[in-house]
Design an enzyme around this catalytic site. Structure first.
Site, PDB file in Angstrom:
ATOM      1  N   HIS A  88       0.737  -1.197   0.037  1.00  0.00           N
ATOM      2  CA  HIS A  88      -0.008   0.081  -0.039  1.00  0.00           C
ATOM      3  C   HIS A  88       0.854   1.416   0.066  1.00  0.00           C
ATOM      4  O   HIS A  88       0.464   2.367  -0.325  1.00  0.00           O
ATOM      5  CB  HIS A  88      -1.034   0.139   0.976  1.00  0.00           C
ATOM      6  CG  HIS A  88      -1.775  -1.079   1.525  1.00  0.00           C
ATOM      7  ND1 HIS A  88      -2.850  -1.605   0.510  1.00  0.00           N
ATOM      8  CD2 HIS A  88      -1.840  -2.228   2.380  1.00  0.00           C
ATOM      9  CE1 HIS A  88      -3.332  -2.695   0.786  1.00  0.00           C
ATOM     10  NE2 HIS A  88      -2.747  -3.043   1.960  1.00  0.00           N
ATOM     11  N   HIS A 145       3.466  10.731   6.206  1.00  0.00           N
ATOM     12  CA  HIS A 145       2.789  10.560   7.516  1.00  0.00           C
ATOM     13  C   HIS A 145       3.848   9.828   8.584  1.00  0.00           C
ATOM     14  O   HIS A 145       4.492   8.860   8.201  1.00  0.00           O
ATOM     15  CB  HIS A 145       1.603   9.721   7.491  1.00  0.00           C
ATOM     16  CG  HIS A 145       0.442  10.121   6.823  1.00  0.00           C
ATOM     17  ND1 HIS A 145      -0.629   9.544   6.174  1.00  0.00           N
ATOM     18  CD2 HIS A 145       0.153  11.678   6.607  1.00  0.00           C
ATOM     19  CE1 HIS A 145      -1.345  10.578   5.601  1.00  0.00           C
ATOM     20  NE2 HIS A 145      -1.089  11.436   5.828  1.00  0.00           N
ATOM     21  N   THR A 232      -6.348   4.404   6.209  1.00  0.00           N
ATOM     22  CA  THR A 232      -6.439   2.785   5.531  1.00  0.00           C
ATOM     23  C   THR A 232      -7.226   1.932   6.377  1.00  0.00           C
ATOM     24  O   THR A 232      -7.408   2.544   7.571  1.00  0.00           O
ATOM     25  CB  THR A 232      -5.028   2.449   5.613  1.00  0.00           C
ATOM     26  OG1 THR A 232      -4.368   2.341   6.959  1.00  0.00           O
ATOM     27  CG2 THR A 232      -4.175   3.349   4.639  1.00  0.00           C
TER      28      THR A 232
HETATM   29 ZN   LIG Z   1      -0.856   7.628   5.635  1.00  0.00          ZN
END
Ligand SMILES: [Zn+2]
Length: 299
Positions: A88, A145, A232
């Site tokens: 991802h 992030h 997510t």
């Molecule tokens: Zn993220």
């Protein structure tokens, strides 16, 4: 919703969910970014304080919050530092520093210390920007992030079950022609991307790295902060977000390395961002170190 998108959604549903008898909730066991989160189900679909959001100074409460304090962010991390393609994103678990302590943040809306756990990126493609949050109606090329967990919880999974469990900082990057600033830490990480093209590929970052080096010359005084979710699955509503309004420069060639990654099915891992979510009346706070004339007050 366009009918073609709707049909695509119906086709994806059987693949996206698995229902087990000993699990009361429908869980997403296999997911991708094809619809940018619209087929993820569970909390992602039913939550009321989801992320990311459209952020804007004019729609924020301007409040005198404490600035974010970065603890041990200037201390080198203890190796090995492993960047991984998790299907991802490009992700790195954050280890302790060489002095045996953990990097952490506090301040802003946070009560107590939040220990750095891992970082990852969201990106676009040659013709799309990839940031998750937008700032004053603009989206940016890459969003970093750094995920932190409340020190009172044992690990991220436990922390994700609690409202005050997680604190994520978001940093935006914009492609500029000749970035006149080089960020050695970030560049070290990005240099490993060609070695993690495929799902589960791992590469060890060479040399030393402190977490602060990932942030370059970021101005930490100005930021948006609000209570939201992971972006997510399972999209747990456990995150206090701090998104800095200072946009950092990045080169086209650096960003293009992200576009070569592939997901668990061998498809191109591009545009790995979730669509922005309804605010549902939530307050978003904005902290600034500037006075009304735009001059910095040194806070
Ligand atoms: Zn993220």
């Amino acid at each position: 919703m366009q009918s073609s998108v709707f049909h695509k959604l119906l086709l994806l549903l059987p693949l996206a969910y698995q229902h087990t008898s000993n699990d009361a909730e429908t869980k997403v066991t296999h997911w991708n970014y094809e619809l940018h989160g619209e087929n993820w189900g569970g909390t992602c679909a039913s939550g009321v304080r989801q992320s990311p959001l459209q952020l804007a100074v004019q729609k924020s409460l301007i409040v005198p919050l404490p600035r974010i304090f970065f603890g041990n962010y200037d201390v080198k991390l203890r190796g090995p530092l492993t960047l991984e393609n998790n299907g991802h994103s490009a992700h790195m678990d954050i280890p302790a520093t060489t002095n045996g302590k953990r990097p952490y943040i506090t301040g802003g809306l946070l009560k107590g210390r939040y220990v750095a756990d891992g970082f990852h990126f969201h990106w676009g493609s040659p013709n799309q920007r990839g940031s998750e949050h937008s700032i004053n109606k603009q989206r940016f090329d890459v969003e970093l992030h750094i995920v932190h967990r409340n020190a009172r919880y044992s690990d991220v999974n436990e922390a994700a079950k609690h409202k005050d469990g997680l604190a994520v900082i978001g940093v935006m990057f914009k492609i500029v022609k000749n970035p006149n600033r080089l960020f050695p830490g970030l560049n070290k990480v990005l240099a490993e991307l060609p070695k993690i093209i495929n799902y589960k590929d791992k590469s060890e970052i060479s040399g030393s790295l402190s977490l602060g080096q990932m942030l370059g010359n970021l101005n930490p005084r100005d930021f948006f902060t609000y209570r939201g979710s992971l972006t997510t699955p399972e999209c747990q509503e456990a995150v206090t977000w701090t998104v800095f309004s200072h946009i950092l420069p990045i080169s086209y060639s650096s960003v293009s390395r992200f576009w070569r990654l592939r997901d668990s099915e061998g498809h191109r891992l591009i545009n790995n961002y979730r669509f922005t979510q309804p605010r549902n009346g939530r307050p978003v706070f904005y902290r600034t170190g500037k006075d009304l004339s735009g001059a910095y007050l040194g806070k």
